[in-house]
Motif scaffolding. Structure first.
Motif, PDB file in Angstrom:
ATOM      1  N   GLY A 161       0.790  -1.222   0.000  1.00 20.21           N
ATOM      2  CA  GLY A 161       0.000   0.000   0.000  1.00 20.21           C
ATOM      3  C   GLY A 161       0.819   1.266   0.000  1.00 20.21           C
ATOM      4  O   GLY A 161       0.260   2.366   0.063  1.00 20.21           O
ATOM      5  N   LEU A 162       2.160   1.158  -0.071  1.00 20.21           N
ATOM      6  CA  LEU A 162       3.027   2.326  -0.044  1.00 20.21           C
ATOM      7  C   LEU A 162       3.618   2.577  -1.427  1.00 20.21           C
ATOM      8  O   LEU A 162       3.990   1.645  -2.136  1.00 20.21           O
ATOM      9  N   ASP A 163       3.704   3.857  -1.815  1.00 18.29           N
ATOM     10  CA  ASP A 163       4.383   4.166  -3.062  1.00 18.29           C
ATOM     11  C   ASP A 163       5.895   4.044  -2.848  1.00 18.29           C
ATOM     12  O   ASP A 163       6.362   3.779  -1.732  1.00 18.29           O
ATOM     13  N   ARG A 164       6.658   4.240  -3.920  1.00 13.98           N
ATOM     14  CA  ARG A 164       8.099   3.984  -3.855  1.00 13.98           C
ATOM     15  C   ARG A 164       8.779   4.850  -2.793  1.00 13.98           C
ATOM     16  O   ARG A 164       9.620   4.369  -2.018  1.00 13.98           O
ATOM     17  N   GLU A 165       8.421   6.126  -2.738  1.00 15.63           N
ATOM     18  CA  GLU A 165       9.064   7.033  -1.778  1.00 15.63           C
ATOM     19  C   GLU A 165       8.730   6.635  -0.348  1.00 15.63           C
ATOM     20  O   GLU A 165       9.601   6.589   0.525  1.00 15.63           O
ATOM     21  N   ALA A 166       7.437   6.339  -0.095  1.00 23.29           N
ATOM     22  CA  ALA A 166       7.033   5.947   1.252  1.00 23.29           C
ATOM     23  C   ALA A 166       7.669   4.625   1.660  1.00 23.29           C
ATOM     24  O   ALA A 166       8.090   4.450   2.804  1.00 23.29           O
ATOM     25  N   ALA A 167       7.752   3.666   0.717  1.00 19.03           N
ATOM     26  CA  ALA A 167       8.379   2.379   1.023  1.00 19.03           C
ATOM     27  C   ALA A 167       9.847   2.558   1.395  1.00 19.03           C
ATOM     28  O   ALA A 167      10.361   1.882   2.298  1.00 19.03           O
ATOM     29  N   ALA A 168      10.531   3.476   0.704  1.00 24.01           N
ATOM     30  CA  ALA A 168      11.937   3.742   1.018  1.00 24.01           C
ATOM     31  C   ALA A 168      12.071   4.333   2.421  1.00 24.01           C
ATOM     32  O   ALA A 168      12.999   3.992   3.169  1.00 24.01           O
ATOM     33  N   LEU A 169      11.137   5.222   2.805  1.00 23.47           N
ATOM     34  CA  LEU A 169      11.167   5.816   4.142  1.00 23.47           C
ATOM     35  C   LEU A 169      10.944   4.754   5.214  1.00 23.47           C
ATOM     36  O   LEU A 169      11.636   4.739   6.241  1.00 23.47           O
ATOM     37  N   VAL A 170       9.984   3.865   4.964  1.00 21.63           N
ATOM     38  CA  VAL A 170       9.707   2.797   5.926  1.00 21.63           C
ATOM     39  C   VAL A 170      10.908   1.863   6.050  1.00 21.63           C
ATOM     40  O   VAL A 170      11.306   1.479   7.157  1.00 21.63           O
TER      41      VAL A 170
END
Length: 469
Positions: A161-170
């Protein structure tokens, strides 16, 4: 910290975890891999103390455990719904602000402040939890778990459910916590096993098959290859009950949106959007969390109230000119996380498929013999034919999603809307779903609108992209 020794754990008359021998020491990070229905969810339940130990020993020396999962998101959303007294007072109760959602569990305020910055939550603090997108609420749930001071954190698909930028932050956030707390990641997507994981466990049919150190790359590759070949993809789709005529707008489009706009008070989600969908022209909708992808699909289905204040025409009807919602929905197949959350009825697997003929949640009409035959063909295609009479709730989360996608496809609709259809699916079922979607595209009768954050989930037949960033 955790130990299972020759342990059998019973969850129902038909399913048990068997002969568990597994230890998790403080600071270790584990990835649990397996197909849908293999026992991953049961193993997580066993970690939380659920199930009946019928043999061996289970030691859980954990004071506090946090769980991050789609089911936990569902639980919090249900809690927010229960707090909403609008059915009684006719006033819409405000959803709990994100800041309060964090403060109610926080034991580490310094970490809270850092995560708010690192995960990009500053602009969400004043917004209600129910008003967040799937990806935004996922990040809030992650922050809640990390600031609660838990000894063990269990992540069920942390990147879904996360876009690429959010997945990288997580990923960066979890990497920073590795070794400080014990983490168990339940993963379906093979390529998302993070580099900070110290061990991998694979499970199938309630039995632990492998326990490997992540540094042993050759062994890991072999096991992941075995998981990827558990099932075969589909060959063809069952025929529809009848061939329906496609109704189109005057310009030949199925959907026409002119100068589209969605806004909430002073927050504009998107505006000045012109978009036409013609038969056979498949689209992928992209954009970061909160960009309005789900809102846009809601305008088409009629589930978003602002569809009536937009210049929107669908299947020969202009919205707000006397058409019924069923004039629109009978041409559409739809799958989303919200639909999955709403499908809570205790109905059989077979009836879930058949309900697709009626666009209903649950089945309230007697199915014809032909409909039952088509539904049986779909279940066989999905490898669920032996579970036709089982309850929908008895399936694993991934199996439920596969079934709902088949439900949307069963009538071969003019327009198929898929909002993150691979969310929560393992590698095998993801390949199965993508093959099904590709076949729908190639059939030439159904036009597809497909929302996905993952480039590797791209459908070859989709050449048009709408980017809402």
């Amino acid at each position: 910290m955790i130990e299972f020794r020759n342990c059998d754990i019973k969850f129902s008359e038909s399913f048990s975890l068997q002969a568990l021998n597994w230890c998790v020491s403080p600071g270790e990070s584990w990835a649990i891999l397996g197909a849908n229905g293999s026992g991953k969810s049961a193993l997580v339940s066993a970690l939380l103390g659920h199930g009946t130990v019928t043999r061996g020993k289970r030691r859980l020396l954990i004071k506090d455990t946090s769980v991050i999962s789609l089911e936990e998101q569902d639980r919090l959303i249900e809690r927010e719904k229960q707090r909403d007294d609008s059915d009684i007072t006719d006033k819409i109760a405000p959803s709990t602000p994100v800041s309060e959602m964090l403060d109610e569990v926080c034991v580490d305020h310094q970490l809270r402040d850092r995560l708010i910055h690192d995960l990009g939550l500053v602009g969400l603090l004043g917004r209600g939890f129910r008003n967040l997108s799937t990806g935004e609420s996922r990040k809030v749930l992650l922050a809640r778990s990390l600031i609660a001071g838990s000894s063990l954190i269990i992540f069920d698909e942390p990147y879904e459910g996360l876009d690429r930028e959010a997945a990288a932050l997580v990923h960066e956030t979890l990497s920073g916590m590795a070794g400080l707390v014990s983490m168990i990641l339940v993963l379906n997507r093979i390529d998302e096993v993070p580099n900070f994981v110290t061990h991998i466990l694979t499970i199938n049919e309630g039995l632990i098959k492998e326990q490997l150190s992540f540094s042993d790359r050759a062994e890991v590759h072999r096991v992941l290859s075995q998981i990827g070949s558990l099932r075969k993809g589909p060959r063809q789709l069952p025929a529809p009950e009848e061939q329906a005529d496609q109704k189109m707008n005057e310009d030949g489009s199925l959907v026409r949106l002119l100068d589209g706009r969605v806004a909430y008070k002073d927050k504009v989600v998107f505006e000045q959007l012109d978009w036409q969908i013609f038969p056979g022209e498949h689209w992928q909708v992209q954009g970061p969390n909160g960009s309005g992808k789900t809102c846009l699909l809601g305008l088409i289905t009629g589930d978003h109230p602002q569809c009536y204040v937009n210049d929107l025409s669908l299947f020969g009807f202009r919205r707000g000119t006397g058409e019924t919602i069923w004039d629109i929905k009978r041409h559409i197949g739809f799958v989303s996380t919200a639909l999955h959350w709403d499908y809570r009825l205790s109905v059989s697997v077979m009836k879930v498929i058949i309900s697709g003929f009626y666009d209903s949640i649950g089945l309230y009409a007697r199915a014809s013999e032909k409909q039952q035959e088509i539904a049986s063909q779909w279940l066989k295609l999905l490898g669920l034919d032996k579970r036709a009479n089982d309850s929908f709730a008895a399936l694993s989360y991934g199996e439920q999603r596969v079934l709902l996608i088949a439900r949307a496809m069963v009538k071969h609709p003019a327009l198929l809307l898929l909002d993150e259809p691979c969310l929560g699916l393992d590698e095998v079922n993801r390949a199965l779903v993508l093959s099904l979607i590709d076949l729908v595209c190639q059939a030439g009768k159904t036009t597809l609108v497909y929302v996905s954050h993952h480039e590797e989930d791209k459908i070859d037949a989709i050449e048009r992209v709408l980017n809402l960033s």
